[in-house]
Design a protein around this motif. Structure first.
Motif, PDB file in Angstrom:
ATOM      1  N   HIS A 228       0.861  -1.194   0.000  1.00 28.32           N
ATOM      2  CA  HIS A 228       0.000   0.000   0.000  1.00 28.32           C
ATOM      3  C   HIS A 228       0.888   1.232   0.000  1.00 28.32           C
ATOM      4  CE1 HIS A 228      -3.034  -2.962   1.083  1.00 28.32           C
ATOM      5  NE2 HIS A 228      -2.323  -3.276   2.170  1.00 28.32           N
ATOM      6  N   CYS A 229       1.628   1.409  -1.075  1.00 22.02           N
ATOM      7  CA  CYS A 229       2.647   2.459  -1.105  1.00 22.02           C
ATOM      8  C   CYS A 229       2.036   3.841  -0.919  1.00 22.02           C
ATOM      9  CB  CYS A 229       3.425   2.372  -2.421  1.00 22.02           C
ATOM     10  SG  CYS A 229       4.823   3.494  -2.492  1.00 22.02           S
ATOM     11  N   SER A 230       1.003   4.111  -1.671  1.00 21.14           N
ATOM     12  CA  SER A 230       0.400   5.447  -1.608  1.00 21.14           C
ATOM     13  C   SER A 230      -0.137   5.749  -0.208  1.00 21.14           C
ATOM     14  CB  SER A 230      -0.729   5.545  -2.645  1.00 21.14           C
ATOM     15  OG  SER A 230      -1.328   6.827  -2.602  1.00 21.14           O
ATOM     16  N   ALA A 231      -0.784   4.744   0.425  1.00 25.05           N
ATOM     17  CA  ALA A 231      -1.342   4.954   1.762  1.00 25.05           C
ATOM     18  C   ALA A 231      -0.241   5.207   2.778  1.00 25.05           C
ATOM     19  CB  ALA A 231      -2.174   3.738   2.172  1.00 25.05           C
ATOM     20  N   VAL A 232       0.857   4.468   2.648  1.00 26.15           N
ATOM     21  CA  VAL A 232       1.965   4.656   3.587  1.00 26.15           C
ATOM     22  C   VAL A 232       2.587   6.030   3.400  1.00 26.15           C
ATOM     23  CG1 VAL A 232       4.281   3.859   4.198  1.00 26.15           C
ATOM     24  CG2 VAL A 232       2.470   2.195   3.826  1.00 26.15           C
ATOM     25  N   VAL A 233       2.826   6.433   2.145  1.00 28.64           N
ATOM     26  CA  VAL A 233       3.418   7.752   1.892  1.00 28.64           C
ATOM     27  C   VAL A 233       2.517   8.854   2.436  1.00 28.64           C
ATOM     28  CG1 VAL A 233       4.041   9.389   0.051  1.00 28.64           C
ATOM     29  CG2 VAL A 233       4.795   7.007  -0.074  1.00 28.64           C
ATOM     30  N   SER A 234       1.219   8.714   2.210  1.00 32.00           N
ATOM     31  CA  SER A 234       0.282   9.725   2.721  1.00 32.00           C
ATOM     32  C   SER A 234       0.296   9.766   4.238  1.00 32.00           C
ATOM     33  CB  SER A 234      -1.136   9.427   2.211  1.00 32.00           C
ATOM     34  OG  SER A 234      -1.183   9.481   0.803  1.00 32.00           O
ATOM     35  N   SER A 235       0.353   8.581   4.871  1.00 34.98           N
ATOM     36  CA  SER A 235       0.360   8.540   6.340  1.00 34.98           C
ATOM     37  C   SER A 235       1.626   9.163   6.899  1.00 34.98           C
ATOM     38  CB  SER A 235       0.242   7.097   6.816  1.00 34.98           C
ATOM     39  OG  SER A 235      -0.961   6.518   6.379  1.00 34.98           O
ATOM     40  N   LEU A 236       2.772   8.860   6.275  1.00 34.74           N
ATOM     41  CA  LEU A 236       4.030   9.413   6.768  1.00 34.74           C
ATOM     42  C   LEU A 236       4.136  10.909   6.505  1.00 34.74           C
ATOM     43  CD1 LEU A 236       6.574   6.606   5.806  1.00 34.74           C
ATOM     44  CD2 LEU A 236       5.803   7.236   8.087  1.00 34.74           C
ATOM     45  N   LEU A 237       3.503  11.387   5.412  1.00 36.47           N
ATOM     46  CA  LEU A 237       3.527  12.830   5.143  1.00 36.47           C
ATOM     47  C   LEU A 237       2.735  13.604   6.183  1.00 36.47           C
ATOM     48  CD1 LEU A 237       3.251  12.981   1.244  1.00 36.47           C
ATOM     49  CD2 LEU A 237       5.163  13.733   2.653  1.00 36.47           C
ATOM     50  N   GLY A 238       1.911  12.901   6.908  1.00 41.38           N
ATOM     51  CA  GLY A 238       1.169  13.549   7.992  1.00 41.38           C
ATOM     52  C   GLY A 238       1.991  13.743   9.243  1.00 41.38           C
ATOM     53  N   SER A 239       3.254  13.256   9.248  1.00 44.03           N
ATOM     54  CA  SER A 239       4.116  13.439  10.419  1.00 44.03           C
ATOM     55  C   SER A 239       4.404  14.925  10.611  1.00 44.03           C
ATOM     56  CB  SER A 239       5.429  12.688  10.233  1.00 44.03           C
ATOM     57  OG  SER A 239       5.201  11.328  10.006  1.00 44.03           O
TER      58      SER A 239
ATOM     59  N   LEU B 198       9.751   7.752  -4.576  1.00 47.68           N
ATOM     60  CA  LEU B 198      10.266   9.029  -5.090  1.00 47.68           C
ATOM     61  C   LEU B 198       9.288   9.654  -6.076  1.00 47.68           C
ATOM     62  CD1 LEU B 198      14.018   8.107  -5.606  1.00 47.68           C
ATOM     63  CD2 LEU B 198      13.086   9.626  -3.860  1.00 47.68           C
ATOM     64  N   GLY B 199       8.674   8.823  -6.917  1.00 46.83           N
ATOM     65  CA  GLY B 199       7.684   9.353  -7.860  1.00 46.83           C
ATOM     66  C   GLY B 199       6.487   9.956  -7.158  1.00 46.83           C
ATOM     67  N   LEU B 200       6.004   9.243  -6.105  1.00 46.89           N
ATOM     68  CA  LEU B 200       4.861   9.781  -5.346  1.00 46.89           C
ATOM     69  C   LEU B 200       5.219  11.091  -4.663  1.00 46.89           C
ATOM     70  CD1 LEU B 200       3.503   6.463  -3.786  1.00 46.89           C
ATOM     71  CD2 LEU B 200       2.261   7.963  -5.367  1.00 46.89           C
ATOM     72  N   LEU B 201       6.414  11.162  -4.117  1.00 46.24           N
ATOM     73  CA  LEU B 201       6.827  12.390  -3.426  1.00 46.24           C
ATOM     74  C   LEU B 201       7.002  13.533  -4.404  1.00 46.24           C
ATOM     75  CD1 LEU B 201       9.337  10.919  -0.828  1.00 46.24           C
ATOM     76  CD2 LEU B 201       7.105  11.918  -0.354  1.00 46.24           C
ATOM     77  N   LEU B 202       7.537  13.251  -5.609  1.00 43.81           N
ATOM     78  CA  LEU B 202       7.623  14.306  -6.633  1.00 43.81           C
ATOM     79  C   LEU B 202       6.239  14.823  -6.986  1.00 43.81           C
ATOM     80  CD1 LEU B 202      10.371  12.907  -9.041  1.00 43.81           C
ATOM     81  CD2 LEU B 202      10.570  14.826  -7.458  1.00 43.81           C
ATOM     82  N   GLU B 203       5.304  13.863  -7.070  1.00 46.43           N
ATOM     83  CA  GLU B 203       3.926  14.254  -7.383  1.00 46.43           C
ATOM     84  C   GLU B 203       3.333  15.126  -6.269  1.00 46.43           C
ATOM     85  OE1 GLU B 203      -0.473  12.186  -7.914  1.00 46.43           O
ATOM     86  OE2 GLU B 203       1.325  10.930  -7.844  1.00 46.43           O
ATOM     87  N   LYS B 204       3.575  14.693  -4.986  1.00 43.81           N
ATOM     88  CA  LYS B 204       3.063  15.474  -3.848  1.00 43.81           C
ATOM     89  C   LYS B 204       3.709  16.848  -3.802  1.00 43.81           C
ATOM     90  CE  LYS B 204       0.687  11.983  -1.945  1.00 43.81           C
ATOM     91  NZ  LYS B 204      -0.774  11.998  -1.771  1.00 43.81           N
TER      92      LYS B 204
ATOM     93  N   ALA C 237       7.010  16.976   1.596  1.00 43.16           N
ATOM     94  CA  ALA C 237       7.507  16.087   0.547  1.00 43.16           C
ATOM     95  C   ALA C 237       8.984  16.318   0.287  1.00 43.16           C
ATOM     96  CB  ALA C 237       6.696  16.304  -0.744  1.00 43.16           C
ATOM     97  N   THR C 238       9.400  17.620   0.328  1.00 46.34           N
ATOM     98  CA  THR C 238      10.823  17.922   0.133  1.00 46.34           C
ATOM     99  C   THR C 238      11.662  17.301   1.241  1.00 46.34           C
ATOM    100  OG1 THR C 238      10.193  20.010  -0.906  1.00 46.34           O
ATOM    101  CG2 THR C 238      12.480  19.782  -0.196  1.00 46.34           C
ATOM    102  N   CYS C 239      11.209  17.452   2.487  1.00 45.80           N
ATOM    103  CA  CYS C 239      11.927  16.840   3.612  1.00 45.80           C
ATOM    104  C   CYS C 239      11.966  15.324   3.476  1.00 45.80           C
ATOM    105  CB  CYS C 239      11.269  17.230   4.934  1.00 45.80           C
ATOM    106  SG  CYS C 239      11.383  18.992   5.311  1.00 45.80           S
ATOM    107  N   ALA C 240      10.862  14.749   3.030  1.00 46.69           N
ATOM    108  CA  ALA C 240      10.809  13.301   2.863  1.00 46.69           C
ATOM    109  C   ALA C 240      11.757  12.846   1.766  1.00 46.69           C
ATOM    110  CB  ALA C 240       9.383  12.859   2.554  1.00 46.69           C
TER     111      ALA C 240
END
Length: 1569
Positions: free
Chosen positions: A1117-1128, A1154-1160, A1190-1193
């Protein structure tokens, strides 16, 4: 091979004999011998010619050649022709006598050649040697030595020449003045005499059978006269010994009258030398030969010398023998040989001398004398026949000696006496008793220290020797049968002979069987005629009781039962058939067990059953009463053997139970109560057992007798007497009470159940319960034990269901009081074990316990056992360990009994809840016990599961979460039990799902095979096993239980036991990997819980595990994990940073993240503008959170090295996106809440990074370049301050330009894709982005990279599109770019040629297929020799490359054996035994590729000139092995002369190893004949 080649080969080797290195010289000699094995005549001729032509060759090298000749002749002398033999004999004779001085090495070598030839050509050799004997001149010492050696090597050939030899030697004997010459004469005379004696002893095989002793007598006497009268007086010890050695065999050749005449001088002369020489073996040997010669001629003079002889010989035999000195041992044998000669000739004088010396108290004298007595008994039996009474009577004092050495000697004498009829004489029985006494010695009372050469001191002990002697005398000496039977029976009963029971029984069995074979009359014992023999009742009781400890005393149980079986006609006439059936069964049971595996209680029960059946068959009350009387009489015999006495009590009880006379029963029971030794615990127990067994048949009488004893005057009187001793009385009384209480308990346990229930409360418990208030531990234990037996008796009764036990609650409470009174941390007595066992029985009796009482029992018993110190080890005492295990089993039985009363999931949950605090205990031993109990309860619950309807097992996840982390507990036992718990829980789930009890699930069954992995302490294996356990759980866990299991596992992350916490992390990750696909909706919750646990957990392992958990979730669940971690929250704390970095461990996932973070980062606007309150101010730009997060991530993901491949894959997108992010955040501010945090400063848990938007973007871009292997770009920017310029509005353009210059110079190949991605940015809505990208493009035109990479057109096209931009800065930068130019150059590297070329040769194997295979095979064959030789290359990398190439090329040779040898020996890191490997390789090469011999040898010749010593040595070694395995038919392939010449040059190499290998190869060339 032509003769010239053979001659050249031999000459080459002989020229090398002068090598200074001893190893090379030895190899040259071996090579010469190799030539001689194949072509002996040519080799010997070459050696002879070489020595003849090199007359000035020094003697060490001449000796070497001669030794080689001797080695050839020793096996090939028969192939010599007469001419060659004559030539060699002449050569050796000349070499041996070339110098008059003694040069022993050279002369001995020459002598060896003559002796070797003399085995085939004795006449020629003797002719040459006789030629060397000149009249009136002393012969050369080497000639004497050779004559002596020939006399031994070929006596039949030399003896006919002896008269001639002696006639030449004797006249010059007196001329010998030097000791060395005299010694040589003595040695020669000794060997001449020995040869003559051998010849005379074998006249039937001699060439001249007419030869007689007289032929030598005169000459030998002449020699004797010189040796004895002149040379024996020398001060030189070596000469004296040589004379003595010669006199021995010479004495047999002396004329009889001369020997008789010389004895008065000869014998004293020899005896006098005993005082002058430490090593007396040669003296004794010669003396024995002289005595034999004297006796053989009937000498009368010997009598006059007897006293002196006996005294001297006796002193020699009394010298202590050290087994490590062979000469001393041999001397003893020669001295005893002398005594044998004297015993045969003068027995009376000998005994008159020896027997009085037995009375001395000196150990050495007595032992030595006994040794002689034993020897003469054996060796002079006929002469000693009428001396038996005197010898027997002389043994009186030695029998009393307590010295172990004397005892051993006495036993050996008695053994000899038994074989020769001494023990049949009066006084012989004392000897037998002595042997039995020594057999009874306890092994621990053997104080002797073993000698230096003794392997097993026990085998030489007095007892061991006596046991062997008794058995041998009983079984092998027929004449002893009537002496020992039935005499040995009287030793069975007395206590002092207990240690001898096993050998006694074995001997008696053999004697009895022999008597049975002789007939029934001979076997039946006449007790009237043998008053001293024990009665059949005594024998039966004794043998039965000692059988109860069957492995004591070397297995006396088997021996006693064997004897009992064969004695059955003498015990009772009715027993034969029954004992013939049952005794073998008992013996078979013992054969199936060992002392460690035998169950004592079970074995005793078998013996008691045997006794019961025996009594039933006899069925004679008088016989039974007599047996019981005898058994009671034997009780004092076992005061020092408590276990056997205990069993004797049981036998008494069994016998009384079989008796029909109540008066006899009551009388014996009363006597037992009155005479018992109550102070001994074992005796109290035995007495109680006796009463219990008796109660089986006589319950009323037994209870009545107990009641009578309590009321009797005897009991009250004993208590009254004890009251006189105030300090002891209370303790003694308690012990009497203890015995009586135990008696009641055993009566309840043994008596018939239908009769006991009526007596339990009225008669038995009434007498037990009145003593509950005692503080005496022994009495308390007896009380608990008796109540336990009573409770068990009630439970096992068929009427237990209807029996209402009114005292149940009272007894349970009393048992718990006893348990609580025990110390909580130590286990000293069996009280708590017995009390828990009692509670186990009481739980199942009506009325039932209430819930509170049940809980109190569980808590109290758990605390009583769990809190104990760790389980005692074996070395701490077997009793402690046994008691601990029994106590634990008692607790297990109690808990299962309680669970049985509530077999529901709720009942199981209650039991686990009681155990839960102990499962989580910080003390390992407590956890181990708790897991063991849990596993037991779960197994019990599973085995007794009855499911009437399909219902869910709601707490499965919680229970598995409780137990499964314990699979990694520090305690191996805990780990194993944890697996068992999980195993049972999975099957419980299957049971609740409706599967039958016998269903076996393949997945769940795998758990059992994983238990072995949990034993291993290696963490890697341990946690791999935990992962496998997790996989099994994941496959069988219902979906609705998954999240509850995970949450329970998350709680286990904080477990104080680090291993369990680690196991929890492993299993969490396993569950996520296996079942994470169904957790999409739970991802935010799981990530949140993980982050909170990271804040709480202290273990260093938790963070990596959490990282892996996030990684596993992200793979699903890559997108869900990235979204959850971006909430930190920002700034990111260290844990959030580490979770981001976890997403980079796998390139594919990292690229996706990396692609998801570039998108975010690009989805939301980079900043928001806020209008100022006052007009005229520029609006403030505030960064938006999502792109900032996203930049920090991105920075965190790319900060780990594993992200490298993903960063390279997305290089252009990342570079452009981050460059644009930098450009649009210049001058952008943080939100106010984050500004406040920046001012306050980050906490230690937060990552130490600048959160300012532009700095954050610059840092991320810098990290991206570092991770994509563009370190040179980063360093260039660091040196030029480019990063700082990028951060500021004023310097931003210059910073972008410097970045472009650095990219052009150090990352040119990346630019085409970067420019392609930048192409679409000219239309960006953000002016800053257009300015930055234009500045970057313009600067690229300042470098020749534009031309090199053919980027000019695309750059010009991009700039042209920006010429009409609305921003003046963009247009200005376009114009700057059109005026720029630049250039650059690459670097190249070098590598080691030899290593690379060899490895390349190996790699070619992979690509050479099809048509090129034949060509490559030819190359492999051509390169084989160089590769093999360069395995010895001094450069390790080259040798390693050769290993690799040979392994790779091996399969191309189409020889499986050769390829297998390469794979076996040439593995990297394995030590190579080069010689062994090369030998194996050459064997396969010559077998499979015989035509390659010439080619391989030609290649080797080239390497003879190698500059590397090791390779140079390897080449002749290779050559030698090739020739070794070649066949003669391959000879045409070899240019032998060329090869010999090349090897001849190598024999002069400066390196000894090379010369050695060359000599070895030369020796093997002879094969190509």
């Amino acid at each position: 091979m032509t003769e010239s080649s053979m001659k050249k080969l031999a000459s080459t080797l002989l020229d090398a004999i002068t090598d200074k290195d001893p190893l090379v010289q030895e190899q040259v000699c071996s090579a010469l011998c190799s030539l001689g094995e194949v072509r002996p005549v040519e080799t010997l001729r070459a050696c002879e010619e070489y020595l003849r032509q090199h007359d000035k060759l020094v003697h060490p090298y001449r000796a070497a050649v001669l030794r080689a000749m001797e080695r050839v002749l020793s096996s090939r002398a028969s192939e010599l022709d007469k001419d060659t033999a004559s030539t060699i004999i002449l050569l050796a004779s000349n070499e041996m006598t070339k110098t008059k001085d003694l040069v022993w090495d050279w002369q001995q070598a020459a002598s060896g050649v003559l002796v070797a030839v003399g085995r085939q050509f004795i006449s020629k050799v003797m002719e040459e040697l006789l030629r060397r004997l000149h009249p009136g001149t002393l012969p050369h010492c080497a000639v004497l030595h050779t004559l002596a050696s020939l006399s031994v090597a070929n006596a039949f050939g030399v003896v006919p020449f002896l008269p001639s030899v002696l006639s030449s030697l004797l006249p010059v004997l007196g001329m010998a003045k030097q000791d060395t010459v005299r010694v040589a004469f003595c040695s020669a005379l000794q060997r001449f005499s020995e040869g003559a004696l051998e010849y005379l002893a074998n006249l039937d095989r001699a060439p001249d059978p007419t030869v007689r002793k007289d032929a030598f007598a005169t000459d030998i006497f002449s020699a004797y006269d010189v040796l004895f009268h002149q040379w024996l007086q020398s001060r030189e010890a070596k000469l004296r010994l040589a004379v003595v050695e010669a006199l021995g065999p010479m004495s047999h050749l002396l004329p009889s009258e001369r020997l008789e005449e010389q004895l008065p001088k000869l014998l004293p002369g020899i005896l006098a030398l005993y005082k002058k020489h430490a090593e007396t073996f040669y003296l004794s040997k010669s003396l024995g030969q002289i005595l034999e010669a004297a006796v053989s001629v009937g000498s009368r003079t010997l009598e006059t010398q007897l006293d002196a002889l006996l005294a001297a010989l006796h002193s020699q035999i009394c010298v202590p023998v050290e087994s490590s000195s062979p000469l001393v041992m041999s001397n003893q044998k020669e001295v005893l040989r002398c005594f044998t000669v004297l015993a045969c000739s003068s027995p009376d004088r000998l005994l008159a001398f020896l027997l009085p010396r037995l009375d001395t108290s000196n150990e050495r004298t007595r032992v030595g004398t006994l040794q002689v007595v034993r020897h003469v008994i054996n060796s002079a039996a006929a002469q000693m026949e009428d001396k038996k009474p005197f010898i027997l009577s002389s043994m009186r004092l030695p029998l009393l000696d307590t010295n172990s050495k004397v005892k051993r000697a006495v036993v050996q004498v008695i053994s000899a006496m038994a074989h020769h009829g001494y023990l049949e004489q009066p006084g012989g029985e004392a000897m037998i008793e002595y042997i039995v006494q020594q057999c009874a010695l306890p092994p621990e009372q053997e104080p002797e220290k073993p000698g230096p050469g003794s392997k097993d001191p026990k085998a030489d002990s007095v007892r061991a020797i006596s046991v062997r002697t008794l058995y041998l005398v009983s079984t092998t000496v027929d004449r002893m049968s009537h002496v020992l039977w039935p005499y040995l029976l009287q030793f069975l009963i007395p206590v002092r002979f207990t240690g001898a029971l096993t050998p006694l029984c074995r001997s008696l069995v053999h004697l009895a069987q022999k008597r049975q074979e002789a007939g029934a009359d001979a076997f039946l014992i006449q007790y009237n005629a043998h008053a001293s023999l024990p009665s059949p009742y005594a024998v039966t009781g004794r043998l039965l009781v000692v059988s109860s400890s069957p492995y004591l005393g070397d297995g006396r149980g088997v021996a006693a039962l064997h004897l009992l079986s064969v004695l059955h006609p003498n015990i009772h006439p009715l027993l034969g058939q029954h004992w013939e059936t049952t005794v073998p069964l008992l013996l078979g049971y013992l054969d199936e067990h060992t002392e460690e595996t035998l169950l004592q209680e079970e074995w005793e029960e078998k013996l008691l059953m045997f006794l019961r059946d025996t009594l039933a068959i006899i069925s004679d009350n008088a016989w039974i009463c007599q047996l019981s009387l005898e058994l009671c009489r034997q009780l004092p015999c076992y005061d020092e053997a408590p276990q056997e006495k205990n069993f004797l009590y049981k036998c008494i009880g069994t016998t009384l139970g079989a008796a029909s006379s109540k008066e006899v029963v009551r009388k014996h029971l009363q006597e037992l109560l009155e005479t018992a030794r109550y102070q001994e615990e074992a005796e109290r127990e035995g007495l109680a057992c006796c009463f219990g067994i008796c109660a089986i048949s006589h319950l009323e009488d037994t209870l009545a007798q107990l009641e009578d004893f309590v009321r009797s005057e005897v009991f009250r009187k004993s208590i009254g007497i004890l009251n006189i001793f105030k300090d002891r009385s209370e303790n003694e009384v308690e012990k009497v009470k203890s015995a009586l209480i135990l008696c009641y308990g055993h009566v309840a346990a043994r008596a018939p159940r239908e009769l006991v229930l009526a007596k339990v409360e009225s008669d038995i418990l009434r007498n037990i319960c009145q003593h509950f208030n005692t503080k005496d531990p022994a009495l308390k234990l007896c009380l608990v034990q008796s109540v336990c037996m009573v409770s068990r008796a009630i439970c096992s009764s068929t009427q237990a269901g209807s029996f209402h036990f009114t005292r149940k609650a009272e007894l349970v409470a009393q048992m718990m009081e006893f348990i609580r009174a025990e110390p909580p941390d130590s286990l000293r007595t069996p009280i708590r074990k017995k009390a828990m066992l009692t509670c186990t029985y009481l739980v199942s009796v009506e009325p039932a316990l209430d819930e509170q009482a049940r809980a109190d029992v569980i808590r109290g018993c758990l605390h009583s056992v769990m809190a104990l110190l760790p389980e005692p080890k074996e070395e701490d005492g077997g009793f402690q360990k046994s008691l601990y295990l029994e106590t634990l089993h008692a607790l297990e039985d109690l808990l299962t009994s309680l669970l049985q009363r509530n077999m529901t999931p709720q009942g199981l949950q209650i039991m686990i809840e009681h155990l839960s605090p102990w499962i989580k205990s910080p003390r390992g031993h407590e956890r181990a016990r708790a897991l063991g109990l849990s596993a037991l309860l779960l197994r019990y619950f599973l085995e007794h599961l009855r499911v009437s309807a399909l219902v869910p097992f709601h707490n499965l996840g919680l229970l598995i979460g409780l137990f499964s982390p314990r699979c990694a507990d520090l305690w191996p036992a805990t780990r194993q039990e944890a697996v068992d718990c999980v195993y049972s829980l999975l099957y419980l789930q299957l049971g609740y799902e409706g599967f039958s009890r016998d269903y076996r699930d393949d997945v769940a069954e795998r758990l059992l095979s994983l238990k072995d992995g949990l034993v291993h302490p290696d963490p890697a294996i341990l946690f791999h096993t935990c992962h496998s356990v997790g996989q099994i759980i994941a496959k069988r866990l219902p979906p609705d239980q998954l999240i509850s299991l995970l949450l329970t596992m998350f709680e286990a992350l904080g477990d104080p036991e680090k291993n369990c916490s680690r196991a929890a992390t492993v299993m969490i990750n396993c569950l996520l990997q296996e079942r994470g696909g169904v957790l999409q909706e739970k991802v935010p919750e799981i990530v949140s819980v993980l982050r909170s646990k990271l804040q709480e957990a202290q273990g260093e392992h938790v963070l990596p595990a959490a990282q892996h958990s996030v990684y596993l979730l992200a793979t699903q669940h890559c997108s869900a994990v990235v979204s959850s971690l971006l909430g930190s929250p920002l700034p990111l704390d260290s844990h959030a940073c580490m979770l981001w970095r976890a997403l980079a461990v796998e390139p594919r996932l990292a690229a996706q993240v990396l692609g998801l973070l570039l998108e975010k980062m690009s989805r939301d606007v980079p900043f928001k503008e806020s209008r100022a309150f006052l007009l005229g101010r520029t609006p403030d730009r505030v960064a938006t959170l999502l792109p900032l997060s996203a930049t920090c991530a991105l920075f965190e993901v790319m900060s780990t090295s594993a992200a490298g491949p993903a960063v390279l894959e997305l290089y252009p997108q990342l570079f452009v996106a981050l460059l644009l992010r930098v450009s649009c955040t210049v001058g952008v501010q943080l939100p106010r809440n984050l500004q406040a945090q920046e001012r306050r400063g980050a906490s230690p848990a937060l990552a130490a990074r600048n959160l300012e938007p532009c700095s954050s973007a610059v840092d991320t871009l810098r990290s991206m370049l570092l991770r994509s292997s563009s370190e040179d770009v980063v360093q260039r920017m660091d040196l030029e301050g480019g990063w700082e310029l990028l951060r500021t509005s004023a310097g931003h353009e210059e910073g972008a330009a410097r970045l472009a210059r650095a990219m052009a110079e150090h990352a040119g190949p990346r630019l085409p894709l970067v420019l392609k991605t930048l192409a679409c940015t000219h239309s960006s809505v953000y002016e800053n982005q257009r300015v930055t990208t234009t500045a970057f493009l313009a600067e690229l035109l300042n470098s020749n990279v534009a031309n090199d990479l053919m980027l000019l057109d695309s750059l010009l096209e991009s700039l042209a599109a920006r010429q009409k931009d609305t921003c003046a800065s963009v247009r200005r930068l376009v114009l700057r770019g059109l005026a720029n130019l630049a250039s650059g150059c690459p670097d190249k590297e070098k590598m080691e040629f030899r290593t690379a070329s060899i490895r390349l040769f190996g790699h070619l194997n992979k690509v050479c297929h099809g048509d090129c295979e034949d060509v490559f095979l030819d190359q492999v064959v051509g390169g084989l020799a160089p590769l093999l030789l360069h395995l010895q290359d001094p450069q390790a990398t080259v040798a390693s490359a050769c290993r690799f190439a040979l392994r790779m090329c091996g399969p191309n040779l189409a020889c499986e054996e050769l390829s297998a040898a390469f794979q076996k020996h040439l593995q990297e890191g394995r030590a190579l035994h080069f010689g062994e490997f090369l030998n194996t390789t050459c064997k396969h090469l010559m077998h499979h590729f015989p035509d390659l011999l010439g080619r391989l040898l030609t290649t080797c010749l080239f390497y003879f000139k190698s500059s590397w010593e090791d390779v140079r040595a390897a080449a002749p070694l290779f050559t030698g092995f090739l020739v070794l395995h070649a066949e003669p038919r391959q000879q045409p392939q070899v240019d032998l002369d060329q090869l010999i010449s090349a090897l001849q040059i190598l024999l002069k190499d400066p390196a000894p190893e090379v010369r050695t290998r060359a000599a070895e190869a030369l020796g093997r060339l002879v094969k190509l004949a």
